[in-house]
Design a protein around this motif. Structure first.
Motif, PDB file in Angstrom:
ATOM      1  N   SER A  70       0.864  -1.173   0.000  1.00 62.71           N
ATOM      2  CA  SER A  70       0.000   0.000   0.000  1.00 62.71           C
ATOM      3  C   SER A  70       0.904   1.228   0.000  1.00 62.71           C
ATOM      4  O   SER A  70       2.012   1.187   0.531  1.00 62.71           O
ATOM      5  N   ALA A  71       0.437   2.315  -0.591  1.00 56.78           N
ATOM      6  CA  ALA A  71       1.271   3.518  -0.666  1.00 56.78           C
ATOM      7  C   ALA A  71       0.393   4.758  -0.640  1.00 56.78           C
ATOM      8  O   ALA A  71      -0.683   4.785  -1.245  1.00 56.78           O
ATOM      9  N   ILE A  72       0.855   5.763   0.068  1.00 57.99           N
ATOM     10  CA  ILE A  72       0.208   7.076   0.100  1.00 57.99           C
ATOM     11  C   ILE A  72       1.191   8.083  -0.485  1.00 57.99           C
ATOM     12  O   ILE A  72       2.165   8.466   0.175  1.00 57.99           O
ATOM     13  N   PRO A  73       0.996   8.499  -1.748  1.00 59.11           N
ATOM     14  CA  PRO A  73       1.909   9.494  -2.328  1.00 59.11           C
ATOM     15  C   PRO A  73       1.876  10.794  -1.516  1.00 59.11           C
ATOM     16  O   PRO A  73       0.806  11.279  -1.136  1.00 59.11           O
ATOM     17  N   LEU A  74       3.046  11.356  -1.252  1.00 54.05           N
ATOM     18  CA  LEU A  74       3.146  12.547  -0.424  1.00 54.05           C
ATOM     19  C   LEU A  74       3.503  13.790  -1.229  1.00 54.05           C
ATOM     20  O   LEU A  74       2.855  14.829  -1.100  1.00 54.05           O
ATOM     21  N   TYR A  75       4.528  13.708  -2.053  1.00 58.39           N
ATOM     22  CA  TYR A  75       4.929  14.866  -2.837  1.00 58.39           C
ATOM     23  C   TYR A  75       5.830  14.419  -3.979  1.00 58.39           C
ATOM     24  O   TYR A  75       6.371  13.305  -3.972  1.00 58.39           O
ATOM     25  N   THR A  76       5.977  15.307  -4.957  1.00 56.51           N
ATOM     26  CA  THR A  76       6.871  15.084  -6.093  1.00 56.51           C
ATOM     27  C   THR A  76       7.964  16.140  -6.059  1.00 56.51           C
ATOM     28  O   THR A  76       7.678  17.330  -5.895  1.00 56.51           O
ATOM     29  N   GLU A  77       9.203  15.700  -6.196  1.00 59.09           N
ATOM     30  CA  GLU A  77      10.331  16.618  -6.060  1.00 59.09           C
ATOM     31  C   GLU A  77      10.689  17.319  -7.368  1.00 59.09           C
ATOM     32  O   GLU A  77      10.474  16.778  -8.464  1.00 59.09           O
ATOM     33  N   THR A  78      11.262  18.499  -7.220  1.00 57.25           N
ATOM     34  CA  THR A  78      11.865  19.191  -8.348  1.00 57.25           C
ATOM     35  C   THR A  78      13.178  18.496  -8.714  1.00 57.25           C
ATOM     36  O   THR A  78      13.948  18.093  -7.842  1.00 57.25           O
ATOM     37  N   THR A  79      13.411  18.349 -10.014  1.00 60.10           N
ATOM     38  CA  THR A  79      14.662  17.745 -10.487  1.00 60.10           C
ATOM     39  C   THR A  79      15.661  18.847 -10.801  1.00 60.10           C
ATOM     40  O   THR A  79      15.307  19.869 -11.404  1.00 60.10           O
ATOM     41  N   VAL A  80      16.920  18.650 -10.405  1.00 57.11           N
ATOM     42  CA  VAL A  80      17.951  19.674 -10.612  1.00 57.11           C
ATOM     43  C   VAL A  80      19.199  19.029 -11.200  1.00 57.11           C
ATOM     44  O   VAL A  80      19.377  17.810 -11.141  1.00 57.11           O
ATOM     45  N   VAL A  81      20.049  19.865 -11.760  1.00 53.79           N
ATOM     46  CA  VAL A  81      21.354  19.413 -12.217  1.00 53.79           C
ATOM     47  C   VAL A  81      22.408  20.041 -11.305  1.00 53.79           C
ATOM     48  O   VAL A  81      22.387  21.256 -11.053  1.00 53.79           O
ATOM     49  N   VAL A  82      23.278  19.230 -10.772  1.00 48.58           N
ATOM     50  CA  VAL A  82      24.342  19.699  -9.887  1.00 48.58           C
ATOM     51  C   VAL A  82      25.565  20.046 -10.725  1.00 48.58           C
ATOM     52  O   VAL A  82      26.029  19.230 -11.543  1.00 48.58           O
ATOM     53  N   VAL A  83      26.097  21.256 -10.515  1.00 46.19           N
ATOM     54  CA  VAL A  83      27.219  21.754 -11.324  1.00 46.19           C
ATOM     55  C   VAL A  83      28.215  22.484 -10.425  1.00 46.19           C
ATOM     56  O   VAL A  83      27.869  22.937  -9.331  1.00 46.19           O
ATOM     57  N   PRO A  84      29.465  22.630 -10.866  1.00 41.08           N
ATOM     58  CA  PRO A  84      30.407  23.491 -10.143  1.00 41.08           C
ATOM     59  C   PRO A  84      29.914  24.945 -10.158  1.00 41.08           C
ATOM     60  O   PRO A  84      29.221  25.377 -11.090  1.00 41.08           O
ATOM     61  N   LYS A  85      30.274  25.698  -9.143  1.00 42.99           N
ATOM     62  CA  LYS A  85      29.786  27.065  -9.039  1.00 42.99           C
ATOM     63  C   LYS A  85      30.257  27.969 -10.172  1.00 42.99           C
ATOM     64  O   LYS A  85      29.626  28.990 -10.453  1.00 42.99           O
ATOM     65  N   ASP A  86      31.371  27.617 -10.832  1.00 37.83           N
ATOM     66  CA  ASP A  86      31.867  28.455 -11.921  1.00 37.83           C
ATOM     67  C   ASP A  86      31.402  27.954 -13.295  1.00 37.83           C
ATOM     68  O   ASP A  86      31.900  28.410 -14.329  1.00 37.83           O
ATOM     69  N   HIS A  87      30.447  27.040 -13.341  1.00 35.62           N
ATOM     70  CA  HIS A  87      29.965  26.501 -14.615  1.00 35.62           C
ATOM     71  C   HIS A  87      29.063  27.520 -15.303  1.00 35.62           C
ATOM     72  O   HIS A  87      28.375  28.311 -14.658  1.00 35.62           O
ATOM     73  N   LEU A  88      29.041  27.482 -16.659  1.00 35.97           N
ATOM     74  CA  LEU A  88      28.222  28.416 -17.433  1.00 35.97           C
ATOM     75  C   LEU A  88      26.732  28.281 -17.134  1.00 35.97           C
ATOM     76  O   LEU A  88      25.979  29.256 -17.255  1.00 35.97           O
ATOM     77  N   ILE A  89      26.291  27.086 -16.752  1.00 35.45           N
ATOM     78  CA  ILE A  89      24.861  26.871 -16.480  1.00 35.45           C
ATOM     79  C   ILE A  89      24.366  27.746 -15.336  1.00 35.45           C
ATOM     80  O   ILE A  89      23.181  28.101 -15.283  1.00 35.45           O
ATOM     81  N   THR A  90      25.246  28.138 -14.438  1.00 40.26           N
ATOM     82  CA  THR A  90      24.815  28.948 -13.293  1.00 40.26           C
ATOM     83  C   THR A  90      24.310  30.327 -13.714  1.00 40.26           C
ATOM     84  O   THR A  90      23.672  31.020 -12.915  1.00 40.26           O
ATOM     85  N   ALA A  91      24.562  30.719 -14.959  1.00 44.69           N
ATOM     86  CA  ALA A  91      24.067  32.013 -15.437  1.00 44.69           C
ATOM     87  C   ALA A  91      22.552  31.984 -15.654  1.00 44.69           C
ATOM     88  O   ALA A  91      21.920  33.042 -15.732  1.00 44.69           O
ATOM     89  N   ALA A  92      21.957  30.787 -15.777  1.00 41.60           N
ATOM     90  CA  ALA A  92      20.516  30.652 -15.994  1.00 41.60           C
ATOM     91  C   ALA A  92      19.823  30.276 -14.691  1.00 41.60           C
ATOM     92  O   ALA A  92      20.415  29.665 -13.796  1.00 41.60           O
ATOM     93  N   GLU A  93      18.542  30.668 -14.579  1.00 37.72           N
ATOM     94  CA  GLU A  93      17.764  30.312 -13.398  1.00 37.72           C
ATOM     95  C   GLU A  93      17.253  28.884 -13.482  1.00 37.72           C
ATOM     96  O   GLU A  93      17.033  28.240 -12.455  1.00 37.72           O
ATOM     97  N   GLU A  94      17.026  28.386 -14.703  1.00 33.39           N
ATOM     98  CA  GLU A  94      16.600  27.006 -14.913  1.00 33.39           C
ATOM     99  C   GLU A  94      17.051  26.573 -16.300  1.00 33.39           C
ATOM    100  O   GLU A  94      17.323  27.424 -17.166  1.00 33.39           O
ATOM    101  N   VAL A  95      17.115  25.257 -16.513  1.00 31.93           N
ATOM    102  CA  VAL A  95      17.603  24.742 -17.790  1.00 31.93           C
ATOM    103  C   VAL A  95      16.682  23.628 -18.270  1.00 31.93           C
ATOM    104  O   VAL A  95      15.788  23.175 -17.545  1.00 31.93           O
TER     105      VAL A  95
END
Length: 269
Positions: A70-95
């Motif tokens: 039996s299962a009671i769904p609770l929530y669905t998580e946001t998916t993210v990409v983990v990057v170094p802080k100096d990566h170009l992707i950090t210039a965007a709010e989402e990708v």
């Protein structure tokens, strides 16, 4: 209690990224005499732990085998990409996944997403665990797509993350073997669902005893002052042989009797 009986307890499994502290606190407040033991398990091993009876219930990642659990769904998580802080992707709010097409994306063996492989360029080998993959991101080997809770759990000061709007998502549920729905499992379900301490849903409660307040007859009727007065009057009349005098309390509605009319005085001759 005999020496062979065990004290009741509740074992709660949870996978990395889930924080059960709120529900554990409520359990301890409501059921202080029943200890709750936390069992942290890798996401892939959680179903096996529940099947083996090593935990009574668990916070797991979906999907689960609904023919057994039996299962009671609770929530669905946001998916993210983990990057170094100096990566170009950090210039965007989402990708998007298209933005990651030219990146090396790590695919750990304990990946929680139901996909054959992440998009982008594959790494030379698959890291064994998500923490191992985080270390490789810090070493500029590649990037990692994970649920946001795991990015926070394995946070490093030299790394950051951005939401991936079109990536698969991971859901979290409370799950337990359907055939092992005990009273303690019902208690924990009530806590997770936000039921109040006075809620009796899922439990069988004893019916209240019959009302034994003074003045209530066996048939459930209440003997009021009027009927009591009437009975007393009948008893007095029976003993004296004379009709009992009518009182104000014995009249309908409790209204006082009307005074008798006086006759006109006779004129003296």
């Amino acid at each position: 209690m005999t020496g062979s009986e065990e004290s009741p307890s509740f074992r709660l499994a949870y996978v990395p990224g889930v924080t059960p502290a709120k529900w554990v606190r409520i359990w301890n407040e409501r059921l202080p005499g029943i200890p709750l033991t936390l069992v942290q398990v890798p996401a892939a091993e959680a179903p096996g732990v529940l099947r083996a009876g090593e935990a009574d219930a668990g916070f797991v990642r979906l999907p689960v085998d609904r023919t057994y659990f039996s299962a009671i769904p609770l929530y669905t998580e946001t998916t993210v990409v983990v990057v170094p802080k100096d990566h170009l992707i950090t210039a965007a709010e989402e990708v998007t996944l298209a933005d990651l097409a030219d990146e090396v994306l790590l695919h750990p063996l304990d990946d929680v997403f139901d996909w054959a492989a992440p998009p982008g360029e594959p790494a030379f080998e698959r890291p064994a665990t998500t923490p191992d993959a985080i270390e490789l991101v810090a070493a500029n080997i590649g990037l990692l797509v994970v649920p946001q809770s795991l990015a926070r759990l394995y946070h490093r000061r030299d790394l950051t993350y951005r939401p991936v709007v079109d990536a698969p998502q991971s859901g979290v549920a409370l799950s337990w073997p359907e055939e092992a729905t005990t009273d303690l499992v019902e208690d924990f379900i009530g806590i997770v669902r936000g039921r109040t301490v006075n809620s009796t849903r899922g439990r069988t409660t004893a019916r209240p005893a019959a009302d034994a307040r003074p003045g209530r007859s066996e048939r459930g009727g209440t003997q009021n002052g009027k009927s009591a007065s009437k009975s007393a009057g009948k008893a007095a009349a029976k003993s004296s042989g004379k009709p009992a005098p009518r009182t104000a309390g014995a009249r309908s509605g409790g209204r006082p009797a009307k005074p008798a009319k006086r006759g006109k005085p006779r004129r003296r001759s």
